[in-house]
Every structure is written in C-alpha cells, then in structure tokens.
Design a protein around this motif. Structure first.
Motif, mmCIF file in Angstrom:
data_model
loop_
_atom_site.group_PDB
_atom_site.id
_atom_site.type_symbol
_atom_site.label_atom_id
_atom_site.label_comp_id
_atom_site.label_asym_id
_atom_site.label_seq_id
_atom_site.Cartn_x
_atom_site.Cartn_y
_atom_site.Cartn_z
ATOM 1 N N ARG A 156 -5.596 10.313 -4.217
ATOM 2 C CA ARG A 156 -6.201 9.245 -3.410
ATOM 3 C C ARG A 156 -6.828 8.152 -4.252
ATOM 4 O O ARG A 156 -7.930 7.683 -3.968
ATOM 5 N N LEU A 188 0.800 -1.235 0.000
ATOM 6 C CA LEU A 188 0.000 0.000 0.000
ATOM 7 C C LEU A 188 0.829 1.279 0.000
ATOM 8 O O LEU A 188 0.307 2.354 0.279
ATOM 9 N N HIS A 189 2.116 1.177 -0.301
ATOM 10 C CA HIS A 189 2.911 2.402 -0.412
ATOM 11 C C HIS A 189 2.340 3.307 -1.506
ATOM 12 O O HIS A 189 2.294 4.520 -1.362
ATOM 13 N N ASN A 223 -0.521 5.232 -0.373
ATOM 14 C CA ASN A 223 -0.137 6.281 0.572
ATOM 15 C C ASN A 223 0.372 7.534 -0.122
ATOM 16 O O ASN A 223 0.212 8.629 0.397
#
Lengths: 394, 439
Positions: free
Chosen positions: B377, B368-369, B372
């Motif tokens: 988004r 999920l880097h 982030n």
C-alpha cells in the motif's frame, strides 16, 4: 511487408537526429502510433509489461466522446431549425449542424495539436495523447455560434497556458479544455453568454430577424415568478424532464445530452478509465447541496432554491462535466480517498455557484477549475492520513 | 498465463562447467580468493565479501577455475569452473544432529553457517542484504509458496523433505529471539503433507502475497520488526543439508517455464548449472529472452549464461520486436492486461506474456493502477516523484523501505515508467548511505 509499415520506415530517416526534421521526431512517433504499436522490448525486469498504453487510454475517452459530437451536430441543427421556424427534417439538420460544428472541431485539433507539436519540438518532450482528448472536449463545450478565431484562441490558451507552460500533460494542474473555455467566457462574455449564443443561426437574412432563439434551461429557471415552481417554468418553456435528459435543448455543442454522458460515464467506469470515485462524489455533492437548499427555501427565496436537485444533474452541462471533465485523472487528486472528496466538493460548488451567483450560470465549469486548484491540498491531507496509518519504516 | 512448468522432475547429469555469479548477489563487494587456473574442491572458498570477510562463498564444484569474467568497473560477473572428470574433490564440514543442535550456542551455530559458506541464504529486511551475524533478528520469515511466474512448486521441491525442513526451522529458531514464521498459500498447504502441518501462516491472494516483505507488512506490530530476516524455503533446505550432512549442497530443484520454453517442467540440477543444460537453444528461434528467476524479478541472460545462487527457475519468453499493426484499435482478445480495456478480460484461456513494452514512455497520468496493485500500500506514483525530487524524508515516510521490489507497479504502468527499477536503485543508494554512516 505492410505498405503502411513501409511508408513509415521510409519516412523515419528524416526524423533521425541530425536530419532536418529531427525536432519533429515526437510528431512522427505520434503519427506512427496511430497505425503501429511500438516494437520495443523491455530492457530490465519486470520483463513482461501490461498491454495498456496511454494512447489506448486516451483513445477510449475520445471514442466515448464521439456520440456526444454526433448528437451535438444533430442538436445544433435541430435548435437552429426550430428557431428559424423551419420544419424539422433529419438530414438537412444534421448537415447544417455538421457545417457549424465540424469547423470548430477541426480548428480545435489544428491549434491544439499544433501547439503540442511546437512545444514537443522545443521542450523535447514526447507528444502526449492527452491533447487529442483536450481538442475533442473543447469544441463540445463551446456555444455553436462561437467565432472561429475565438475557438482558436481558446484552445491555444488552454493548451499553452493551461498545460504546456507547466511541462505538458501529466504536470498540468488545471483541465486544459476548461481553462480555454473559462478564458473565452471571461474574455468574450458577449459571445459566450446570454440567450442568443446557444442557437446557431440558420439562413441569415429576413428569416433570421424573426428567429426567436430559446433561452437555455439555466436562464429559464431564475425567471420563475415568485412562489412558482422552477420545474413548471422549465416545462412551460418546453424543457420537461425527458427533453432535458435526452438533450434536445439549446446548449453547448456536445454537452446537452445527459443520456449520452451517462452511457459514456458507465462505459468508462466499466473499462476502468474514469474514476467512479469522482463521479459518485460529484453526484452526491450535487444532490446533497440541492436538497439542503430545498430545505432552506422559503416562499420568497430565489426559484433556484426549490429546484428539484435531480434537475441540477440534467441542466447546464453537469452530466458532461461529471463524466468527462472531473474524471481527468491528471488534474484530479492523485489518491483514491481524496477523489471522493474532490467530486463531492465539485458537486457542492456547482450548485452554490448556480444558485448564489446568477451572473455565472455555468457552475460546473468554474467548480471544476476551482477544485483542480485544490486537488493537491486534498492529496496532501489524504497522504498525511495514509502515512499516519503506516508502521514507520525508516 | 501460458508457460507453467509441469510437476515432473528430471535429474540432469553433472555439467562440464559450473559457475558462481558474484554480481547477481545484491549489495556484496566481492574479493576474489582464487585466480584462473587454480584447482578448487567443492566447498573451497572462491570469494569473500569485502564488507565482512566472514561472508564466504564456496565453490559449488570441484575442478579448476577456467575463467573469471569481469564486467564494467571490475565487477566480477562470473567465476566459471571446469568440473573435474569423475570424482570431484570435496571439503567436509562437521555433522550436526538434533541433540547437537539443541545443545549448541547461537554463536557456535552462526560460526558453522558462516564457515559452511551458506550465510547468503539468510537475508535481512528491509534492504535484503546479508544480515549482520551479531544482530538478533526480531523474527525470521520463511516463504514456501511460489506465486511469481514461474518458480518451482513447493509440492515438488519439498517432496520427502519435510524432516530436513523441520531441522532447518529448528536452526532458524536458534538464530532468532522471536518467532519463525513459515508461510505458504492454502493450496500448497493441502499438497505439502507433513511440511504443510508446520506452516504458521497461510497467505491469500496473487503474487506477491508470498513475498516475505509483503507478509511482514501485514503481520508486523511495531517498527522494530522491520529488521526481520528471511529465507526462501528452497534455500533453507540447502542450509539444513549443510549442517545435517556436513557437505556443501550442490544440487537443487529448478523450474523451467515461460511461453517459449521448449520443455516446461522441473529439473534436479547442480547449483550454478549452465542454462543450455535446462533448455535446448536448438529448439528456439533466437529471439526469445532467457530470464533467470521469475518473469517480474529475474534477470535477462542467454543460452551461454548460468543459474544464479538465489534463482531457482529459468523462464523463456518471446521477445520479438515486430511492431503490432493497429495495436491501438485491437480489441485485444489475447492481450494480457491488468486494466479492463482489453477483451482478454473475458478470455478464459491462458495468455502469452512476452517482453514487449506495448507503449512509449509518457508522463504519469495518475491512473493509480500502481497504487491499486502495490502489496504494501505505497503510493508508487508519489514515491517516484519524491525520489526524482530527492525528497528523502518524504519517500521514506511514504514507505519506500516497505517496498518488496515485486515489479508490479512497473508492469501495470500505462506510461511505461520504470517505477520498480527506480525504487530498487533508491533503496540501494539509501542502504549504501546508511552503511557509510555506520562506518
């Protein structure tokens, strides 16, 4: 030139397309990566890339598992000496533990990595370093008395059925180590449950007959007399809070020490490798369900109801599961929000399974596998919510 | 980060050869209007866009067309012009002052810009294509800040240009029915002086918070605003120059940066200048990468290359291919990383960014880097899977058209997945499909 570099350069030709070992090229690459980072440069923008690779990501998890492994060796020796009535002495115990544990670890790596090589050659995918973590996790959650052939079978099932048939690391929806463990648990209950399996037998023969293997804390709690306190029963069996926290009790090889799992979890969170969201969810879930059951506990309800919820975190490999199993990013949900829920539900299920189904005291294993299956559903909901918040752009 | 250019500006002499690079202008289909050997003057059309013949691209130099380089499938890679010695021929355009602008109709103004060959400075979101002149944009975004490493600093290229910038903003005000949004970061607002007072928005945070797409994502209130236009601050100055002075702009400020660049500073050079003029190849080892544009979005070129129309910087970074011994166990004091797995996290010194991949291609492990770092988004890992599965509805819903093509997702990916290139390709394919539908 560096002699190791020279060695790899010399061997590289055998793995080129058209050469006899071409199919094993992924194996060569994975071995070379132990010593050398790749020299490849980017072909297109973005031109610079992050220094982090999957190899390092996985290596850090293995690094944090090593303390559990060493502690496991010591503890296996300690419990065996205790059961056999031997005076405790550090080096012989560690040696005995190592003799019991290391073969299982080696078998796990041989078979786990072996299957990965086979599949990488046939399916032509690179060897994912995830298998090294799986092969380390798997022996740590086995009872020390596991027969070698069962360990081989378990890791094979975990890697092949739990992962490779779905396309390898990244595409597996179940945690492979737990899949293998669950397979053994249901296929060979005699070797995987009961009181006797958690303590390795030291010196078979006359002494072994006298040896009294101690029950695990999970088995002690239900034996609390009606109206008694589960905590007191535990303490009477020698499992006070400190012992449980430090992990000096018979359990899976590497899963007993809450302290080491706590250290591992904290380090992995600080490094950004483990998702703190899952861990927070796990802990809150276990505590919330524990307290809820405390409230429901009556004078004649099962002793588990009134167990202090914090004890749930200490026994039965909860800490190990929370730190190293639930945080497997692939089998967890792939959105941040869903990860809280995933952790929370694992916590609730762990306690529920332990309390309401005494036949399966290993609540956390089943809870994680169960939630692995539901992770995509949680993602679906989380993504749906996120899409609804966006101003559409189509 | 090592390699930031100094604020000094050097005015470089006119080079012998100047080029226009059609295939570095996204979306267009060039049709050549000149042949090799033809004489051209500054402002003479070199090629037009087959999709809309009003989109002309004019010569940035006077002289003769020396060479036209073709790429695969007859794409036009470069039109190289040998500059005439002494005075170059030049085509003049009508002048426009403040009163003239105030009295002018929108259609007339658009005609002037199209004729002046500077329609390309305007681009329409979400595809970043040249906008349709008939369409009235809901908003025009102008970004001044330069957070991508390394672009010219606004305080350098806007020095003494506040009046010109103001004129450009008035031109844009004519083009849109909605607001003209001028944004930069707080630091450059303080440094900009009079131009800083014109800002309507101040952005916060690291790159790409200064991307018009990222700004739009945060300020848009409804779906209609998705089709806003944008102009970069440097390009707006060119547009204002053309209208104000009636001459094709031929110079702009370019930054030279990157860890391997021999001299890191700003230069005042001709549009389409040869790269060798900006950095001396003799002072390099030959393994460096020449990146025209920023490190994350620019394209790789070489000492023989030229500056593109949109690009305002040249970055030279190390690109050697020596394998790193024991990279896996290196604590990484000097290794840049978004993650916290290297000691460089604690290193206050600037770090060297090279071109190494630092890993091999692996399957996504859902770290999920990418999610982030995404400025709009999106969930890049999910969008990527949806693109591979050709689930068009799904990736549009997830926000692929909001993507600002910043490249951060591919930068942070430990599995070295080419996320942003996949997104760019999918966006182009979707844009083509939409254009096809309209026809």
């Amino acid at each position: 030139m560096n002699p190791i570099h020279k060695f790899f350069l010399n061997q590289h030709k055998h793995f080129q397309p058209g050469r006899p070992l071409a199919r094993l090229a992924p194996f060569f690459e994975s071995m070379e990566r132990v010593f050398f980072g790749p020299g490849t440069v980017t072909g297109q923008s973005p031109h610079p890339r992050d220094s982090l690779s999957v190899q390092r990501y996985m290596m850090l998890v293995i690094l944090m598992l090593l303390p559990c492994l060493f502690f496991g060796m010591y503890n296996v020796g300690l419990q065996a000496f205790k059961a056999a009535g031997q005076p405790p002495s550090f080096w012989p115990m560690l040696l005995f533990g190592a003799k019991t544990v290391l073969p299982l670890v080696i078998i796990s790596y041989l078979f786990g990595f072996g299957w990965e090589i086979v599949f990488s050659a046939i399916r032509k995918h690179p060897i994912s370093e995830g298998v090294f973590v799986t092969s380390m996790l798997f022996p740590l959650i086995l009872p020390p008395t596991t027969p070698w052939w069962q360990a081989a079978l378990g890791i094979s099932f975990g890697v092949v059925i739990g992962k490779e048939v779905f396309g390898g690391t990244g595409r597996n929806f179940l945690n492979p180590a737990l899949t293998g463990r669950a397979f053994l648990y249901f296929a060979y209950p005699v070797q995987m449950s009961g009181d006797a399996v958690w303590t390795a037998v030291y010196k078979t023969g006359v002494q072994a007959v006298d040896a009294v293997s101690a029950a695990t804390p999970l088995a002690v709690i239900p034996a609390t007399p009606a109206g008694g306190m589960a905590e007191k029963t535990l303490a009477a069996a020698g499992y006070d809070l400190g012992t449980l926290f430090l992990g000096f009790y018979p359990d899976s090889i590497g899963a007993s020490s809450t302290l080491l799992c706590l250290i591992g979890a904290v380090v992995l969170i600080l490094l950004g490798v483990a998702s703190y969201r899952i861990i927070v969810g796990d802990i809150l879930g276990i505590l919330a369900m524990g307290y809820l059951l405390n409230l429901l506990a009556g004078p004649d309800s099962a002793p588990y109801y009134s167990l202090n919820p914090w004890y749930h975190l200490l026994v039965g490999g909860s800490a190990f599961g929370i730190a190293f199993m639930t945080t497997d990013p692939v089998s967890a949900p792939h959105t941040h929000g869903a990860r809280y829920v995933y952790g929370f539900l694992i916590g609730i299920l762990t306690v529920l399974i332990r309390v309401f189904n005494p036949a399966y005291p290993e609540g956390i294993m089943l809870a994680i596998l169960f939630m692995n299956v539901f992770a995509p559903l949680l993602d679906q909901v989380a993504v749906g919510l996120q899409v609804r918040r966006r101003i559409p752009n189509v | 980060m090592v390699g930031a250019p100094a604020d000094a500006v050097n005015r470089l002499p006119d080079p012998d050869r100047i080029a226009l690079l059609p295939d570095r202008i996204p979306h267009i289909k060039p049709r050549l209007l000149v042949a090799e050997g033809d004489p051209v003057a500054i402002g003479a059309p070199l090629f037009e866009d087959k999709r809309d013949e009003r989109f002309k691209f004019l010569s940035p130099a006077g002289g003769t067309v020396q060479r036209i380089q073709f790429g695969p499938r007859r794409s036009v890679k470069a039109i190289v012009i040998a500059r005439a010695r002494g005075e170059e021929g030049e085509i003049r355009f009508p002048l426009l002052d403040e009163q003239g602008l105030a009295a002018m109709e929108r259609a007339q103004l658009i005609h002037r810009i199209l004729e002046g060959g500077l329609w390309w400075v305007l681009r329409a979101l979400p595809f970043r294509d040249l906008p349709d002149p008939e369409r009235v944009p809901p908003m025009i975004l102008v970004g001044l800040a330069a957070k991508e490493p390394f672009l010219p600093s606004p305080s350098v290229y806007l020095k003494d240009q506040a009046a010109l910038l103001g004129f450009g903003l008035k031109v844009l005000g004519k083009l849109t029915a909605g607001p003209v949004v001028l944004f930069s970061d707080a630091r450059s607002r303080a440094e900009l002086g009079p131009a800083g007072a014109m800002l309507t928005h101040v952005v916060e945070g690291a790159y790409p918070s200064d991307d018009p797409g990222a700004v739009l994502y945060h300020i848009k209130r409804n779906a209609a605003e998705n089709h806003a236009w944008f102009v970069s601050g440097a390009d707006l100055l060119l547009l204002a120059q053309l209208l104000r002075q009636g001459r094709c702009p031929t110079r702009r400020i370019v930054a030279v940066g990157g860890a391997a660049a021999p001299v890191r500073q700003h230069y005042d050079v001709r549009l389409g200048a040869p790269l060798a003029q900006l950095a001396d190849p003799g002072r390099l080892t030959g393994t460096e990468r020449w990146i025209v544009g920023g490190l994350l979005r620019g394209y790789a070129s070489s000492a023989e290359g030229f500056m593109g129309l949109y690009e305002t910087s040249l970055n030279i970074v190390p690109a050697d291919e020596a394998p790193d011994f024991m990279a896996l166990f290196n604590p990484g004091w000097g290794r840049p990383s978004y993650s916290r797995t290297f000691l460089s996290r604690l290193n206050p010194q600037p770090l060297v960014y090279g071109c190494k991949l630092h890993g091999d291609r692996r399957a996504c492990i859902a770290c999920l880097h990418c999610a982030n770092v995404c400025p709009v988004r999106m969930l890049p890992h999910m969008v990527y899977k949806a693109i591979l599965a050709e689930e068009v509805e799904e990736y549009l819903q997830l926000g692929l058209l909001d993507c600002v093509e910043c490249g951060l997702c591919a930068y942070v990916c430990p599995s070295k997945i080419e996320l942003s290139q996949t997104f760019i390709a999918a966006r182009r394919a979707y844009a083509r499909e939409q254009a096809h539908k309209r026809e």
